[in-house]
Design a protein around this motif. Structure first.
Motif, PDB file in Angstrom:
ATOM      1  N   MET A 135       0.740  38.231  -7.877  1.00  0.00           N
ATOM      2  CA  MET A 135      -0.144  37.585  -8.855  1.00  0.00           C
ATOM      3  C   MET A 135      -0.026  36.060  -8.746  1.00  0.00           C
ATOM      4  N   VAL A 144      -8.632  35.416  -8.829  1.00  0.00           N
ATOM      5  CA  VAL A 144      -8.196  36.305  -9.890  1.00  0.00           C
ATOM      6  C   VAL A 144      -7.265  37.337  -9.246  1.00  0.00           C
ATOM      7  N   PRO A 145      -6.046  37.515  -9.784  1.00  0.00           N
ATOM      8  CA  PRO A 145      -5.103  38.435  -9.143  1.00  0.00           C
ATOM      9  C   PRO A 145      -5.727  39.794  -8.865  1.00  0.00           C
ATOM     10  N   VAL A 147      -4.547  42.592  -8.514  1.00  0.00           N
ATOM     11  CA  VAL A 147      -3.960  43.711  -9.236  1.00  0.00           C
ATOM     12  C   VAL A 147      -4.691  43.986 -10.554  1.00  0.00           C
ATOM     13  N   LEU A 148      -5.465  43.006 -11.046  1.00  0.00           N
ATOM     14  CA  LEU A 148      -6.140  43.192 -12.332  1.00  0.00           C
ATOM     15  C   LEU A 148      -7.448  43.957 -12.205  1.00  0.00           C
ATOM     16  N   ALA A 149      -7.993  44.011 -11.017  1.00  0.00           N
ATOM     17  CA  ALA A 149      -9.317  44.613 -10.889  1.00  0.00           C
ATOM     18  C   ALA A 149      -9.415  45.577  -9.718  1.00  0.00           C
ATOM     19  N   GLY A 150      -8.436  45.559  -8.811  1.00  0.00           N
ATOM     20  CA  GLY A 150      -8.570  46.322  -7.588  1.00  0.00           C
ATOM     21  C   GLY A 150      -8.103  47.750  -7.725  1.00  0.00           C
ATOM     22  N   GLY A 151      -7.646  48.324  -6.635  1.00  0.00           N
ATOM     23  CA  GLY A 151      -7.203  49.707  -6.616  1.00  0.00           C
ATOM     24  C   GLY A 151      -5.944  49.897  -7.426  1.00  0.00           C
ATOM     25  N   ALA A 154      -0.555  48.508  -9.810  1.00  0.00           N
ATOM     26  CA  ALA A 154       0.500  48.277 -10.795  1.00  0.00           C
ATOM     27  C   ALA A 154       1.000  49.581 -11.398  1.00  0.00           C
TER      28      ALA A 154
END
Lengths: 208, 208, 208
Positions: A135, A144-145, A147-151, A154
């Motif tokens: 991030m 935009v990180p 991890v907030l919107a992708g596959g 987390a």
């Protein structure tokens, strides 16, 4: 195996792998050698720094033990020199990254538990350790990180951390708990990677 | 000169100079007076805050000693009122900034060494102190930190910090080590500024 | 009322309200459920984490007391499910947010004073607690923090924190000082919201 040694090895391998991925991002952004080293260092060490500051384990290990600093520096220089070869291994990088994720979520959660946090916050710190460096890297290059919107990224880390720290709290030998958490995170992440699993998005129109 | 007093003076001058540069960025982004103060404060104090949190010197000096808070507030207000004059001194600002860089890398490294860090991490903390505030400022206004891709900026700071902390560790009087580190960073940075030196970039195509 | 209990209640309500606002931003950015939870958590807890790290109150309360973690998780899930209804209450959200701001600036300042900071840095920490989470949220979605350029937002928080900590330092009962600070921040912020008050901007051309 001695838990402290296990944590050290997990940490160093995870840092190196993450730093490779961070260095590649820097190369693609046309940053200079310093930028490559900073992004390698941030990706490799950022999550652990964040965890150590929050659980008051300062100064972070990377400022006390030279091996923690050497790992991302070497990875950064390797990326700087060998980035064309590394870039062709993109698919492998995703796999390496999944290994780093699984290593970090377990190592981070166990360290937080070792510093006296309860199981739930310790699992959260494991996830923070695993995703924090990436991030920070994304923020540094103005994205935009992912991890907030992708596959799914987390969630496997949180699951692996929860398994490791849950086993540890229940009295399972540290090594067994660590391996179980590692396996849960790794398998879930790899499945998500190859099957393009995503976390659910909000339904309905985003009223603006 | 008493080392503690030397550190204080170095710190305050460096903070003021950096805060001026940060305030100018805010003015050019059309931020309001609060934005000017925040960017002045972040640029002036951000690197030191980051160092203090990492070496566990909390609460940071700026939250204990009012002079550390007053310096960026005054610098911010000066920028807010006198920005046209300051803006015309752009070239001079680069020189002031080089002074701030040289002051901070030495002050940061010596403080980290004072808190028990070894020479290598202490030098790294000196660099972090010197470049951290500017990086935070760039992130706040949505830019990729200039230090990652621009001219030679972080390397002189690391070199100055290494000279200062190396001399300190070798038993050289603190003042002598500090001046040597300061000179190395300042001269190198000014040469880089005027001769447009850059750090090397990765060769070959950035495979995407 | 017991000061510790007062702080807890102020904190939890403020966290929940801020987390709702953060979750709404995530929904509008089309982030997934994890992104919604992270933005809810960051907005609700970020300011407090920053304060706790700076005043050395680590690990932060949110990592010790499960209620601090539960509040943003519940708020995030509520946003994820009910965002269309929440979005229609935009105007109300601004009011809720003003409540959160007033709660946080008071709670943050009193906690900092409780940890031994002087009145001026304690008031500053109150403001940081109130605006830090929203700033971190804006950075995560790639925006220049609204507080740096938008309407009057940080100044009421600083004023409320100053009133609370000033009263506390002067020996006024904690509850009275807290209510006075809360009222000052809330009324000023609501007036700024409805009358579109702005902080002054630099005059003259921004020389580039």
């Amino acid at each position: 195996m001695d838990p402290a040694l296990l944590l050290l090895v997990l940490d160093l391998v995870g840092i190196f792998v993450f730093a490779l991925a961070g260095g590649l991002v820097a190369v693609r952004r046309d940053l200079d050698v310093f930028g490559v080293l900073v992004l390698a260092g941030t990706t490799g060490l950022g999550g652990g720094f964040l965890r150590d500051v929050l659980i008051d384990a300062t100064p972070p290990a990377a400022l006390v033990d030279w091996r923690y600093l050497a790992a991302p520096v070497v990875a950064g220089l390797v990326t700087f020199v060998a980035h064309p070869a590394l870039g062709r291994m993109e698919r492998s990088i995703g796999v390496f990254d999944a290994f780093g994720l699984a290593l970090f979520c377990v190592a981070g959660a166990l360290k937080a538990a070792d510093f006296g946090l309860g199981p739930v916050p310790a699992a959260l710190m494991g996830m923070v350790t695993a995703i924090g460096g990436g991030m920070a890297r994304d923020l540094l290059v103005g994205q935009v990180p992912g991890v907030l919107a992708g596959g799914l990224y987390a969630v496997p880390a949180l699951a692996g951390a929860a398994v490791a720290v849950g086993g540890f709290s229940a009295g399972v030998p540290t090594l067994v708990a660590a391996i179980a958490g590692f396996a849960v995170c790794l398998v879930w992440r790899l499945l998500a990677l190859y099957r393009h699993w995503n976390a659910p998005r909000p339904r309905g129109p985003a009223s603006v």
